[in-house]
Design a protein around this motif. Sequence first.
Motif, PDB file in Angstrom:
ATOM      1  N   GLY A  22       1.780   0.270  15.176  1.00 60.52           N
ATOM      2  CA  GLY A  22       2.277   0.723  16.900  1.00 60.52           C
ATOM      3  C   GLY A  22       3.216   1.764  16.927  1.00 60.52           C
ATOM      4  O   GLY A  22       4.143   1.725  17.814  1.00 60.52           O
ATOM      5  N   ALA A  23       3.360   2.694  16.299  1.00 62.84           N
ATOM      6  CA  ALA A  23       3.953   3.988  16.239  1.00 62.84           C
ATOM      7  C   ALA A  23       4.048   4.604  17.522  1.00 62.84           C
ATOM      8  O   ALA A  23       5.118   5.270  17.896  1.00 62.84           O
ATOM      9  CB  ALA A  23       3.714   4.862  15.085  1.00 62.84           C
ATOM     10  N   ASP A  24       2.644   4.597  17.825  1.00 69.62           N
ATOM     11  CA  ASP A  24       2.711   5.467  19.391  1.00 69.62           C
ATOM     12  C   ASP A  24       3.217   4.752  20.460  1.00 69.62           C
ATOM     13  O   ASP A  24       3.685   5.411  21.477  1.00 69.62           O
ATOM     14  CB  ASP A  24       1.165   5.596  19.499  1.00 69.62           C
ATOM     15  N   ALA A  25       3.521   3.484  20.347  1.00 69.79           N
ATOM     16  CA  ALA A  25       4.256   2.620  21.255  1.00 69.79           C
ATOM     17  C   ALA A  25       5.823   2.525  21.282  1.00 69.79           C
ATOM     18  O   ALA A  25       6.321   1.992  21.825  1.00 69.79           O
ATOM     19  CB  ALA A  25       3.635   1.184  21.545  1.00 69.79           C
ATOM     20  N   GLY A  26       6.155   3.073  20.181  1.00 70.26           N
ATOM     21  CA  GLY A  26       7.625   3.163  19.802  1.00 70.26           C
ATOM     22  C   GLY A  26       8.190   1.834  18.854  1.00 70.26           C
ATOM     23  O   GLY A  26       9.107   1.859  18.886  1.00 70.26           O
ATOM     24  N   HIS A  27       7.093   1.419  18.548  1.00 69.64           N
ATOM     25  CA  HIS A  27       7.471   0.158  17.747  1.00 69.64           C
ATOM     26  C   HIS A  27       7.953   0.378  16.082  1.00 69.64           C
ATOM     27  O   HIS A  27       8.504  -0.416  15.524  1.00 69.64           O
ATOM     28  CB  HIS A  27       6.322  -0.986  17.334  1.00 69.64           C
ATOM     29  N   THR A  28       7.599   1.672  15.573  1.00 70.40           N
ATOM     30  CA  THR A  28       7.763   1.866  14.161  1.00 70.40           C
ATOM     31  C   THR A  28       8.180   3.351  14.227  1.00 70.40           C
ATOM     32  O   THR A  28       7.682   4.409  14.827  1.00 70.40           O
ATOM     33  CB  THR A  28       6.576   1.656  13.531  1.00 70.40           C
ATOM     34  N   ARG A  29       9.211   3.732  13.273  1.00 70.99           N
ATOM     35  CA  ARG A  29       9.714   5.048  13.086  1.00 70.99           C
ATOM     36  C   ARG A  29       9.723   5.268  11.484  1.00 70.99           C
ATOM     37  O   ARG A  29       9.879   4.381  10.986  1.00 70.99           O
ATOM     38  CB  ARG A  29      10.881   5.121  13.762  1.00 70.99           C
ATOM     39  N   PHE A  30       9.640   6.575  11.156  1.00 68.96           N
ATOM     40  CA  PHE A  30      10.244   7.081   9.879  1.00 68.96           C
ATOM     41  C   PHE A  30      11.757   7.129   9.838  1.00 68.96           C
ATOM     42  O   PHE A  30      12.330   7.075  10.822  1.00 68.96           O
ATOM     43  CB  PHE A  30       9.637   8.568   9.726  1.00 68.96           C
ATOM     44  N   VAL A  31      12.160   6.618   8.607  1.00 68.22           N
ATOM     45  CA  VAL A  31      13.648   6.162   8.502  1.00 68.22           C
ATOM     46  C   VAL A  31      14.013   6.893   7.002  1.00 68.22           C
ATOM     47  O   VAL A  31      13.298   6.608   6.052  1.00 68.22           O
ATOM     48  CB  VAL A  31      13.998   4.774   8.791  1.00 68.22           C
ATOM     49  N   GLY A  32      15.602   7.009   6.897  1.00 68.35           N
ATOM     50  CA  GLY A  32      16.168   7.380   5.684  1.00 68.35           C
ATOM     51  C   GLY A  32      15.790   8.715   5.160  1.00 68.35           C
ATOM     52  O   GLY A  32      15.635   9.665   5.654  1.00 68.35           O
ATOM     53  N   GLY A  33      15.528   8.417   3.670  1.00 65.86           N
ATOM     54  CA  GLY A  33      15.532   9.686   2.980  1.00 65.86           C
ATOM     55  C   GLY A  33      14.358  10.502   3.336  1.00 65.86           C
ATOM     56  O   GLY A  33      14.458  11.596   2.942  1.00 65.86           O
ATOM     57  N   CYS A  34      13.108   9.761   3.623  1.00 71.70           N
ATOM     58  CA  CYS A  34      12.116  10.741   3.913  1.00 71.70           C
ATOM     59  C   CYS A  34      12.279  11.871   5.268  1.00 71.70           C
ATOM     60  O   CYS A  34      11.827  13.020   5.101  1.00 71.70           O
ATOM     61  CB  CYS A  34      10.776  10.131   4.288  1.00 71.70           C
ATOM     62  N   VAL A  35      13.337  11.327   6.128  1.00 76.44           N
ATOM     63  CA  VAL A  35      13.567  12.353   7.183  1.00 76.44           C
ATOM     64  C   VAL A  35      14.715  13.178   6.759  1.00 76.44           C
ATOM     65  O   VAL A  35      14.495  14.352   6.684  1.00 76.44           O
ATOM     66  CB  VAL A  35      14.359  11.440   8.257  1.00 76.44           C
ATOM     67  N   ARG A  36      15.788  12.899   6.001  1.00 71.69           N
ATOM     68  CA  ARG A  36      16.815  13.382   5.379  1.00 71.69           C
ATOM     69  C   ARG A  36      16.210  14.603   4.611  1.00 71.69           C
ATOM     70  O   ARG A  36      16.505  16.057   4.680  1.00 71.69           O
ATOM     71  CB  ARG A  36      17.690  12.511   4.576  1.00 71.69           C
ATOM     72  N   ASP A  37      15.355  14.485   3.697  1.00 72.62           N
ATOM     73  CA  ASP A  37      14.740  15.210   2.588  1.00 72.62           C
ATOM     74  C   ASP A  37      13.874  16.256   3.235  1.00 72.62           C
ATOM     75  O   ASP A  37      13.722  17.558   2.630  1.00 72.62           O
ATOM     76  CB  ASP A  37      13.970  14.587   1.316  1.00 72.62           C
ATOM     77  N   THR A  38      13.057  15.962   4.276  1.00 71.88           N
ATOM     78  CA  THR A  38      12.260  16.765   4.944  1.00 71.88           C
ATOM     79  C   THR A  38      13.057  17.764   5.694  1.00 71.88           C
ATOM     80  O   THR A  38      13.016  19.133   5.916  1.00 71.88           O
ATOM     81  CB  THR A  38      11.291  16.081   5.808  1.00 71.88           C
ATOM     82  N   ALA A  50      10.784   1.909   9.602  1.00 71.33           N
ATOM     83  CA  ALA A  50      11.399   0.860  10.193  1.00 71.33           C
ATOM     84  C   ALA A  50      10.744   0.529  11.607  1.00 71.33           C
ATOM     85  O   ALA A  50      10.081   1.193  12.147  1.00 71.33           O
ATOM     86  CB  ALA A  50      13.078   1.379  10.607  1.00 71.33           C
ATOM     87  N   THR A  51      10.863  -0.785  11.605  1.00 71.16           N
ATOM     88  CA  THR A  51       9.947  -1.452  13.058  1.00 71.16           C
ATOM     89  C   THR A  51      10.658  -2.512  13.766  1.00 71.16           C
ATOM     90  O   THR A  51      11.333  -3.123  13.043  1.00 71.16           O
ATOM     91  CB  THR A  51       8.439  -1.822  12.416  1.00 71.16           C
ATOM     92  N   ARG A  52      10.193  -2.699  14.716  1.00 74.20           N
ATOM     93  CA  ARG A  52      10.681  -3.571  15.831  1.00 74.20           C
ATOM     94  C   ARG A  52       9.857  -5.019  15.467  1.00 74.20           C
ATOM     95  O   ARG A  52      10.221  -5.939  16.190  1.00 74.20           O
ATOM     96  CB  ARG A  52      10.752  -3.230  17.310  1.00 74.20           C
ATOM     97  N   LEU A  53       8.841  -4.864  14.986  1.00 76.74           N
ATOM     98  CA  LEU A  53       8.018  -5.913  14.745  1.00 76.74           C
ATOM     99  C   LEU A  53       8.677  -6.896  13.784  1.00 76.74           C
ATOM    100  O   LEU A  53       9.183  -6.543  12.696  1.00 76.74           O
ATOM    101  CB  LEU A  53       6.562  -5.423  14.346  1.00 76.74           C
ATOM    102  N   ALA A  54       8.533  -8.108  13.872  1.00 75.85           N
ATOM    103  CA  ALA A  54       8.831  -9.127  12.992  1.00 75.85           C
ATOM    104  C   ALA A  54       8.161  -9.001  11.632  1.00 75.85           C
ATOM    105  O   ALA A  54       6.781  -8.738  11.619  1.00 75.85           O
ATOM    106  CB  ALA A  54       8.693 -10.576  13.388  1.00 75.85           C
ATOM    107  N   PRO A  55       8.493  -9.524  10.513  1.00 77.78           N
ATOM    108  CA  PRO A  55       7.723  -9.399   9.129  1.00 77.78           C
ATOM    109  C   PRO A  55       6.741 -10.026   9.286  1.00 77.78           C
ATOM    110  O   PRO A  55       5.628  -9.450   8.684  1.00 77.78           O
ATOM    111  CB  PRO A  55       9.007  -9.852   7.991  1.00 77.78           C
ATOM    112  N   GLU A  56       6.502 -11.314   9.860  1.00 81.11           N
ATOM    113  CA  GLU A  56       5.336 -11.991  10.008  1.00 81.11           C
ATOM    114  C   GLU A  56       4.219 -11.019  10.718  1.00 81.11           C
ATOM    115  O   GLU A  56       3.047 -11.202  10.240  1.00 81.11           O
ATOM    116  CB  GLU A  56       5.632 -13.544  10.594  1.00 81.11           C
TER     117      GLU A  56
END
Length: 410
Positions: A22-38, A50-56
């Motif tokens: 659900g990245a298009d709906a804003g549920h999930t983003r790139f985070v951390g090192g991949c953003v920094r290093d890019t 990182a995601t708002r979705l529960a792990p299950e």
Amino acid sequence: MKLPEAPWHTWSGMPRLLRTLGADAGHTRFVGGCVRDTLLELEVSDVDLATRLAPEEVMTRLGAAGIKAVPTGLAHGTVTAVIGGRPVEVTTLRRDVSTDGRRATVAFTEDWEEDAARRDFTINALSAAPSDGEIFDYFGGIDDLVARCVRFIGDPLTRIAEDHLRILRFFRFHARFGGSAPDAAALEACAARANDLMALSRERIADELLKLLALPHPCATVRLMIEQGIFRPVLPEIESANRLEALVGAEQAAGIAPDPVRRLAALLPADPAIAAAVATRLRLSRHKAKRLSSAADRRIDQPEVLAYEIGAEEAVDRLLLAGEPVEGLRALQAWSRPRLPIGGGELIGMGLEPGPIVAQVMQAFEREWARSGFPADQDEVRDLARRHVDQALRDSPKTSASSGGSGAEK
């Protein structure tokens, strides 16, 4: 600010993974090192989401989409998705409930800033929306990247109290991303809380230290750590970075890749017993412990002879640490161990009696054969072996039976 396009955006399976979560709906983003290093135009090999979705729910969605899902840390919200043979960690947004310096109890949240606030440094708290590349920077991480400043989020003493490993992480990140002068508040806090390192597992300490030493230019940071007493609680043997600096120069001159175990040896006294004790304390693998102890034994020989006796990897370690000429080191890069051209059976055929003497003569022969340049000519090899056999026979003659003397008194 937008995240620039990068090759990892189009890894095999990445678009499908992002749709599934659900990245298009804003549920999930790139985070951390991949953003920094890019942003720093560095190569990215690991991507975290990182995601708002529960792990299950993450597990359920990945399974329904036919994406392999590994529950690597469900209690802490982490699921590893495997796409195109690559692992991508997907972690549910979290906040800390309690910490004790070694581990944290977490609760899940849907608040992006709350999740970012639990990260260690501002440059690691950046996230980006996959849909349009918008970067979210809650704590001034972009400005710190530009300024080459590694800065804790919030109060450094508080962040170190939450996780003592952040002391070592600060210095590793400073060595990789920081400028010449470290953040003053961070440095002061790390020095004040250096004794906290004693509460950590030695494996975690070893992992961070070896990551630091694997960086291209760790010397200035290691000197800073020595000056600030960072090593004293857990590795008091490290008192100077002079040998490390010389080793780094030798590696660069010879075109040999940095090696963290070799560099750790440069920081320790030239004493195999001390190196073995440190390896045990840090719980290094058997292979790394053997290399560390061998590198502490600074006895050297001709490069090929040394490589034959202790192995090419360990020979390179010793020669670099001894500051040997580049030519000999380069010769070992393509070196392969010669095969001993003669065996114990042939020595017995030359007159030796079976037994320990065969091994002793073989060792003496092998040493001279190696120091003679590993000759392959069979006549030369047999002549060399014959000389050692004859010498052994002269040194250990058979005891002849005593002849009976007439009239001997008893």
